[in-house]
Write a protein that holds these residues in place. Structure first.
Motif, PDB file in Angstrom:
ATOM      1  N   UNK A 127       2.385  56.344  95.021  1.00  0.00           N
ATOM      2  CA  UNK A 127       3.681  56.111  94.399  1.00  0.00           C
ATOM      3  C   UNK A 127       3.402  55.569  93.002  1.00  0.00           C
ATOM      4  N   UNK A 128       3.614  56.423  92.020  1.00  0.00           N
ATOM      5  CA  UNK A 128       3.183  56.131  90.658  1.00  0.00           C
ATOM      6  C   UNK A 128       4.396  56.107  89.737  1.00  0.00           C
ATOM      7  N   UNK A 129       4.505  55.030  88.987  1.00  0.00           N
ATOM      8  CA  UNK A 129       5.659  54.877  88.118  1.00  0.00           C
ATOM      9  C   UNK A 129       5.666  55.919  86.997  1.00  0.00           C
ATOM     10  N   UNK A 130       6.881  56.328  86.598  1.00  0.00           N
ATOM     11  CA  UNK A 130       7.054  57.270  85.488  1.00  0.00           C
ATOM     12  C   UNK A 130       8.406  56.927  84.875  1.00  0.00           C
ATOM     13  N   UNK A 131       8.382  55.993  83.948  1.00  0.00           N
ATOM     14  CA  UNK A 131       9.622  55.382  83.470  1.00  0.00           C
ATOM     15  C   UNK A 131      10.242  56.109  82.292  1.00  0.00           C
ATOM     16  N   UNK A 132       9.422  56.503  81.330  1.00  0.00           N
ATOM     17  CA  UNK A 132       9.972  56.819  80.015  1.00  0.00           C
ATOM     18  C   UNK A 132       9.989  58.293  79.637  1.00  0.00           C
ATOM     19  N   UNK A 133       9.606  59.191  80.526  1.00  0.00           N
ATOM     20  CA  UNK A 133       9.693  60.604  80.195  1.00  0.00           C
ATOM     21  C   UNK A 133       8.978  60.929  78.903  1.00  0.00           C
ATOM     22  N   UNK A 134       9.709  61.498  77.951  1.00  0.00           N
ATOM     23  CA  UNK A 134       9.115  61.848  76.652  1.00  0.00           C
ATOM     24  C   UNK A 134       9.221  60.714  75.636  1.00  0.00           C
ATOM     25  N   UNK A 135       9.700  59.540  76.071  1.00  0.00           N
ATOM     26  CA  UNK A 135       9.821  58.397  75.167  1.00  0.00           C
ATOM     27  C   UNK A 135       8.760  57.345  75.484  1.00  0.00           C
ATOM     28  N   UNK A 136       7.549  57.778  75.717  1.00  0.00           N
ATOM     29  CA  UNK A 136       6.491  56.846  76.107  1.00  0.00           C
ATOM     30  C   UNK A 136       6.134  55.867  74.999  1.00  0.00           C
ATOM     31  N   UNK A 137       6.588  56.122  73.776  1.00  0.00           N
ATOM     32  CA  UNK A 137       6.300  55.173  72.695  1.00  0.00           C
ATOM     33  C   UNK A 137       7.089  53.875  72.856  1.00  0.00           C
ATOM     34  N   UNK A 138       8.043  53.862  73.792  1.00  0.00           N
ATOM     35  CA  UNK A 138       8.858  52.670  73.978  1.00  0.00           C
ATOM     36  C   UNK A 138       8.081  51.509  74.587  1.00  0.00           C
ATOM     37  N   UNK A 139       6.983  51.790  75.278  1.00  0.00           N
ATOM     38  CA  UNK A 139       6.253  50.700  75.936  1.00  0.00           C
ATOM     39  C   UNK A 139       4.858  51.148  76.300  1.00  0.00           C
ATOM     40  N   UNK A 140       3.906  50.259  76.076  1.00  0.00           N
ATOM     41  CA  UNK A 140       2.548  50.503  76.553  1.00  0.00           C
ATOM     42  C   UNK A 140       2.324  49.971  77.956  1.00  0.00           C
ATOM     43  N   UNK A 141       3.399  49.392  78.543  1.00  0.00           N
ATOM     44  CA  UNK A 141       3.267  48.793  79.868  1.00  0.00           C
ATOM     45  C   UNK A 141       3.929  49.643  80.959  1.00  0.00           C
ATOM     46  N   UNK A 142       4.358  50.826  80.590  1.00  0.00           N
ATOM     47  CA  UNK A 142       4.905  51.781  81.536  1.00  0.00           C
ATOM     48  C   UNK A 142       4.320  53.149  81.219  1.00  0.00           C
TER      49      UNK A 142
END
Length: 446
Positions: free
Chosen positions: A191-206
């Motif tokens: 079970x692996x988190x995938x929070x930001x879709x194509x907006x991964x620049x929003x956080x280095x912790x997700x």
């Protein structure tokens, strides 16, 4: 090991209650309302317990009365709702509760415990190995923090029956050295988190989709994820694309999005290789395109076209051309109304499009419109359903949903509607999943 996903959404869920973006509108239109990510294992162990988790369990027909262990990853409020400990203290459960997690998360819980409630706190940090009742737990590091590095962890959990899973929520990308801790784990489920879709620049912790793919590649290289691992994306937020597109993109990486209320039997004997899906819809509903998208991750697919050609019908020829042009060049096409044989001899995934034209061909072949008996048609339906059940490859059939309109004016129209309704019902009953596509929006029936 039975795992109930109490929630699969990010901190603000999906859709966000304050947002009107395309992704949120799509999720709301489908009625797919994801709550904060948490899971219940064998009715005795909670993985995270945000404020929404207890009520989610009740809505899913579960009780938390038997929970003996809570494993907290960290103290962010979507993962830790300590008020649940107060509510528990009002009930005599008759057994001790063990709360496991980073020290800072446990400190946030202590003042919520009733004075006589048997609750035991066990602080952990990355690298610890311990037992939670009959479950073996390895604590792993997370690229995430509440106040300081090390105050967030992940869990490697092994059940008494040997089933093994990885709970990896929340975390950013792992450094290469971290994969050594899970080398050769061969998890049954991740079970692996995938929070930001194509907006991964929003956080280095997700993780966004690129980072999700990268971490999954590292897990595969370490043999922690194998071909048999069920990889489930959780902690999903509205920065992801709409669910159809997200499903397609996750399939490319051998993963899928989790759903609130989903029940997984991890470590159970695998289901047969065949997986049957019926896709229903009206004319121009998008049913064929959706069926094609479901098989997009397969490198080779056989497209079974049951409609054939119609001499002199330019409009029909144009329809066929449009369908052909949007299918991958690696797909092969077979034009036949002998669908039972195609199912019985298949060696790669099949897409049968569609059962309505197949039925028309069988009615024509047996001269039903000229007054012939229906017995051979029913025999063909029996053979089709038997071959559908026995098919050993993934297979999707497209069919027209014909039961929602007015009663056809002609006898032949009513006969066709009734027979196709029978075909659809029998194929659906023999399928693991069924989808109704309405105005381009797929609605899961099973």
């Amino acid at each position: 090991m039975e795992i109930v996903l109490l929630g699969t959404g990010a901190a603000d869920g999906w859709p966000s209650p304050f947002c009107r973006c395309e992704s949120c509108r799509d999720a709301a239109a489908r009625g797919q309302i994801r709550g904060q990510t948490a899971a219940l294992v064998d009715d005795v162990l909670l993985l995270d317990c945000g404020p929404e988790a207890p009520r989610a369990a009740l809505r899913l027909g579960r009780t938390l009365a038997g929970v003996r262990h809570i494993l907290l990853t960290h103290g962010h409020p979507d993962h830790l709702g300590p008020q649940a400990l107060l509510f528990r203290s009002w009930i005599d459960t008759g057994h001790e509760l063990e709360v496991i997690g980073p020290a800072t998360a446990l400190d946030a819980c202590r003042s919520w415990v009733g004075p006589d409630d048997p609750v035991r706190f066990l602080p952990v940090r990355a690298g610890d190995r311990l037992s939670a009742g009959p479950y073996e737990v390895t604590v792993l590091p997370a690229r995430h923090r509440v106040f300081h590095d090390g105050d967030t962890v992940l869990y490697d959990l092994t059940a008494p029956d040997g089933a093994r899973m990885l709970w990896a929520c929340d975390t950013g990308p792992w450094p290469a050295s971290w994969f050594d801790a899970v080398r050769d784990a061969a998890y049954d489920a991740v079970f692996l988190e995938e929070t930001f879709g194509d907006r991964s620049e929003l956080s280095g912790q997700h993780l966004g989709l690129p980072e999700f793919a990268g971490l999954l590649t590292g897990l595969r290289d370490a043999a922690a994820v194998t071909a048999a691992t069920d990889v489930v994306a959780v902690h999903l937020g509205h920065h992801n694309p709409p669910i159809d597109e997200l499903e397609r993109r996750l399939r490319i990486h051998g993963a899928r999005p989790g759903s609130d209320g989903e029940i997984l039997h991890v470590g159970a004997p695998p289901r047969p290789a065949a997986h049957r899906t019926l896709v229903l819809g009206g004319v121009r509903s998008g049913k064929s395109r959706h069926a094609e998208d479901l098989l997009a991750a397969h490198p080779a697919v056989t497209y079974v076209a049951t409609g054939g050609t119609r001499d002199g019908d330019a409009e029909w020829a144009q329809r066929i051309t449009v369908h052909r042009e949007r299918r991958p060049s690696s797909w092969s096409t077979v034009e036949t109304d002998d669908v039972a044989t195609a199912l019985a001899t298949a060696t790669q995934p099949l897409l049968v499009d569609c059962l309505g034209t197949w039925l028309t061909a069988r009615l024509d072949a047996h001269k039903v419109w000229e007054g012939a008996d229906l017995t051979p048609v029913h025999a063909d339906i029996d053979n089709l359903v038997a071959a559908w059940r026995a098919c050993r490859v993934p297979v999707i059939a497209v069919s027209n949903e014909v039961g929602s309109g007015v009663v056809p004016a002609s006898v032949s129209g009513r006969l066709f509607r009734d027979l196709l309704g029978t075909v659809n019902s029998r194929v659906a009953a023999a399928s693991e999943s069924a989808v109704l596509v309405v105005a381009g929006i797929p609605v899961r029936l099973r």
